[in-house]
Design a protein around this motif. Structure first.
Motif, PDB file in Angstrom:
ATOM      1  N   GLU A 153      27.516  39.555  44.037  1.00 60.68           N
ATOM      2  CA  GLU A 153      28.273  38.984  42.918  1.00 60.68           C
ATOM      3  C   GLU A 153      27.733  39.436  41.565  1.00 60.68           C
ATOM      4  N   LEU A 154      26.416  39.649  41.481  1.00 65.43           N
ATOM      5  CA  LEU A 154      25.805  39.966  40.196  1.00 65.43           C
ATOM      6  C   LEU A 154      25.560  41.466  40.066  1.00 65.43           C
ATOM      7  N   TYR A 155      26.444  42.147  39.351  1.00 65.48           N
ATOM      8  CA  TYR A 155      26.289  43.576  39.057  1.00 65.48           C
ATOM      9  C   TYR A 155      26.315  44.469  40.289  1.00 65.48           C
ATOM     10  N   GLY A 156      26.917  44.034  41.380  1.00 63.59           N
ATOM     11  CA  GLY A 156      27.039  44.866  42.576  1.00 63.59           C
ATOM     12  C   GLY A 156      28.373  45.579  42.597  1.00 63.59           C
ATOM     13  N   ALA A 157      28.816  45.972  43.804  1.00 62.52           N
ATOM     14  CA  ALA A 157      30.077  46.718  43.934  1.00 62.52           C
ATOM     15  C   ALA A 157      31.253  45.900  43.414  1.00 62.52           C
ATOM     16  N   TYR A 158      31.262  44.605  43.740  1.00 63.96           N
ATOM     17  CA  TYR A 158      32.343  43.748  43.250  1.00 63.96           C
ATOM     18  C   TYR A 158      32.344  43.702  41.731  1.00 63.96           C
ATOM     19  N   TYR A 159      31.158  43.545  41.153  1.00 63.20           N
ATOM     20  CA  TYR A 159      31.064  43.453  39.695  1.00 63.20           C
ATOM     21  C   TYR A 159      31.570  44.742  39.044  1.00 63.20           C
ATOM     22  N   ASN A 160      31.135  45.880  39.578  1.00 65.33           N
ATOM     23  CA  ASN A 160      31.575  47.153  39.004  1.00 65.33           C
ATOM     24  C   ASN A 160      33.088  47.318  39.097  1.00 65.33           C
ATOM     25  N   ALA A 161      33.641  46.906  40.235  1.00 63.73           N
ATOM     26  CA  ALA A 161      35.092  47.007  40.395  1.00 63.73           C
ATOM     27  C   ALA A 161      35.808  46.101  39.404  1.00 63.73           C
ATOM     28  N   VAL A 162      35.367  44.844  39.324  1.00 64.72           N
ATOM     29  CA  VAL A 162      36.015  43.887  38.414  1.00 64.72           C
ATOM     30  C   VAL A 162      35.793  44.287  36.958  1.00 64.72           C
ATOM     31  N   ALA A 163      34.599  44.808  36.648  1.00 63.70           N
ATOM     32  CA  ALA A 163      34.328  45.261  35.284  1.00 63.70           C
ATOM     33  C   ALA A 163      35.300  46.357  34.865  1.00 63.70           C
ATOM     34  N   ASN A 164      35.595  47.281  35.775  1.00 62.97           N
ATOM     35  CA  ASN A 164      36.534  48.362  35.461  1.00 62.97           C
ATOM     36  C   ASN A 164      37.973  47.867  35.387  1.00 62.97           C
ATOM     37  N   ILE A 165      38.292  46.825  36.160  1.00 65.16           N
ATOM     38  CA  ILE A 165      39.620  46.204  36.043  1.00 65.16           C
ATOM     39  C   ILE A 165      39.766  45.565  34.664  1.00 65.16           C
ATOM     40  N   ILE A 166      38.715  44.871  34.216  1.00 66.55           N
ATOM     41  CA  ILE A 166      38.740  44.241  32.892  1.00 66.55           C
ATOM     42  C   ILE A 166      38.870  45.293  31.799  1.00 66.55           C
ATOM     43  N   LYS A 167      38.121  46.406  31.936  1.00 68.76           N
ATOM     44  CA  LYS A 167      38.211  47.472  30.940  1.00 68.76           C
ATOM     45  C   LYS A 167      39.644  47.990  30.824  1.00 68.76           C
ATOM     46  N   GLU A 168      40.308  48.149  31.970  1.00 69.43           N
ATOM     47  CA  GLU A 168      41.690  48.624  31.947  1.00 69.43           C
ATOM     48  C   GLU A 168      42.618  47.562  31.369  1.00 69.43           C
ATOM     49  N   ALA A 169      42.341  46.285  31.690  1.00 70.54           N
ATOM     50  CA  ALA A 169      43.164  45.190  31.168  1.00 70.54           C
ATOM     51  C   ALA A 169      43.012  45.034  29.661  1.00 70.54           C
ATOM     52  N   LEU A 170      41.864  45.467  29.121  1.00 70.94           N
ATOM     53  CA  LEU A 170      41.684  45.453  27.664  1.00 70.94           C
ATOM     54  C   LEU A 170      42.586  46.479  26.992  1.00 70.94           C
ATOM     55  N   ASP A 171      42.946  47.521  27.755  1.00 68.84           N
ATOM     56  CA  ASP A 171      43.800  48.584  27.210  1.00 68.84           C
ATOM     57  C   ASP A 171      45.280  48.303  27.439  1.00 68.84           C
ATOM     58  N   HIS A 172      45.605  47.779  28.631  1.00 65.70           N
ATOM     59  CA  HIS A 172      47.007  47.463  28.945  1.00 65.70           C
ATOM     60  C   HIS A 172      47.047  46.480  30.108  1.00 65.70           C
ATOM     61  N   PRO A 173      48.115  45.737  30.300  1.00 67.74           N
ATOM     62  CA  PRO A 173      48.210  44.790  31.416  1.00 67.74           C
ATOM     63  C   PRO A 173      48.089  45.510  32.760  1.00 67.74           C
ATOM     64  N   VAL A 174      47.337  44.924  33.680  1.00 66.72           N
ATOM     65  CA  VAL A 174      47.161  45.532  34.988  1.00 66.72           C
ATOM     66  C   VAL A 174      48.042  44.831  36.024  1.00 66.72           C
ATOM     67  N   LYS A 175      48.458  45.609  37.025  1.00 67.23           N
ATOM     68  CA  LYS A 175      49.276  45.075  38.107  1.00 67.23           C
ATOM     69  C   LYS A 175      48.504  45.193  39.424  1.00 67.23           C
ATOM     70  N   SER A 176      49.109  44.704  40.500  1.00 66.35           N
ATOM     71  CA  SER A 176      48.447  44.742  41.817  1.00 66.35           C
ATOM     72  C   SER A 176      48.039  46.161  42.198  1.00 66.35           C
ATOM     73  N   ALA A 177      48.928  47.130  41.953  1.00 67.08           N
ATOM     74  CA  ALA A 177      48.639  48.526  42.311  1.00 67.08           C
ATOM     75  C   ALA A 177      47.434  49.051  41.532  1.00 67.08           C
ATOM     76  N   ASP A 178      47.315  48.634  40.258  1.00 66.23           N
ATOM     77  CA  ASP A 178      46.169  49.057  39.438  1.00 66.23           C
ATOM     78  C   ASP A 178      44.879  48.491  40.016  1.00 66.23           C
ATOM     79  N   ILE A 179      44.913  47.228  40.409  1.00 67.31           N
ATOM     80  CA  ILE A 179      43.716  46.578  40.962  1.00 67.31           C
ATOM     81  C   ILE A 179      43.272  47.273  42.237  1.00 67.31           C
ATOM     82  N   ARG A 180      44.224  47.560  43.139  1.00 70.44           N
ATOM     83  CA  ARG A 180      43.873  48.223  44.400  1.00 70.44           C
ATOM     84  C   ARG A 180      43.301  49.611  44.151  1.00 70.44           C
ATOM     85  N   ARG A 181      43.885  50.329  43.188  1.00 64.70           N
ATOM     86  CA  ARG A 181      43.401  51.679  42.872  1.00 64.70           C
ATOM     87  C   ARG A 181      41.958  51.632  42.348  1.00 64.70           C
TER      88      ARG A 181
END
Length: 302
Positions: free
Chosen positions: A5-33
């Protein structure tokens, strides 16, 4: 777990989802990618619903985020202690003379645990000649040039092999490294610990350009997700090709693809999970599990 949970694979994945969401709204396909790129494909089973159903309150319903800045990932003290412990592994010196000093007490040392079902005649990773040969092989893999390997065969006779090495493989069961490469007649395999000398070969020598393909086998088992068994299994088999299917509440069907020559090691790995895993296919692998359990029971009776 230190890196989950703390800075592992999940964190890196979620961190990159947040980075993309800061730029534009993300959808299910974006999250899976993003999950497939930064974690494991099956991680989407947990991450996607946790974000979209707002169990993790990081994304809004419109796919934007409540976070205002890019996530950062400083190392925690416990992570530094873990990395310090890893840096003291004897095998680290095979890759570099100097390792990063994490300025922390190691979280554990090799004296803190006992390993079962492992051969005791493993490679001597601290031997200077072993390190020299290992690094020569590693450099040849990176730069793809011919090397000459001299060993002693089972009959005690000298053996010379010439190859372009393709990759190194470590066996946890044997505690040994093997090098795989292309020779004149096809695949060449050598145990690094048995190499007397290894050097670049400057002569003329034709090697096959066929891709090295290991014989593959697969095992299918059902898993009951108690005490986070699914998370532990996915972490344990992270470097294997696999498929995960949810078949019932807290019950999963998992297929693992592995090198056939590592079958004994795979049996040991699966048995370590006890009754939480039930092997269902193939029948041959089920037999191997039963055979090993019978042997262990007979040993306990003695």
């Amino acid at each position: 777990m230190i890196f989950s949970e703390l800075y592992g694979a999940y964190y890196n994945a979620v961190a990159n989802i947040i980075k993309e969401a800061l730029d534009h709204p993300v959808k299910s396909a974006d999250i899976r990618r993003i999950v497939e790129k930064h974690a494991y494909l099956e991680s989407a089973l947990n991450i996607e619903p946790a974000l979209l159903e707002e169990k993790w309150q990081l994304l809004k319903k419109d796919g934007t985020t409540i976070i205002e800045n890019d996530p950062t990932m400083p190392l925690t003290i416990i992570q530094k202690r873990f990395l310090k412990a890893i840096s003291e592994d004897k095998r680290i010196k095979l890759f570099a003379d100097e390792v990063i000093d994490y300025d922390a007490e190691p979280l554990f040392t090799e004296d803190d645990y006992i390993v079962f079902d492992k051969y005791l005649d493993g490679d001597d990773f601290e031997d200077e000649n072993y390190i020299k040969n290992f690094r020569t092989i590693l450099d040849a893999i990176h730069n793809q040039y011919l090397i000459e390997i001299n060993t002693i065969n089972r009959k005690g006779n000298p053996l010379k092999q010439i190859m372009v090495p393709k990759y190194l493989e470590f066996s946890e069961k044997d505690d040994k490294f093997r090098v795989y490469g292309n020779g004149r007649r096809g695949r060449v395999v050598a145990n690094v610990g048995k190499i007397i000398s290894c050097k670049k070969y400057d002569g003329e020598y034709e090697v096959t350009d066929k891709e090295i393909v290991n014989d593959k086998s697969e095992v299918i088992f059902e898993l009951e997700d108690k005490r986070k068994a699914l998370d532990r299994v996915l972490l344990h088999f992270a470097h294997f090709e696999k498929e995960v299917e949810k078949i019932d509440t807290d019950k999963y069907r998992v297929k693992i693809v592995y090198n056939t020559e590592d079958e004994t090691e795979m049996v040991i790995r699966i048995l370590s999970y006890g009754p939480m895993i039930k092997v269902v296919e193939p029948a041959r692998f089920v037999f191997l599990i039963k055979e090993r359990l019978i042997r262990q029971r007979n040993l306990m009776k003695k």
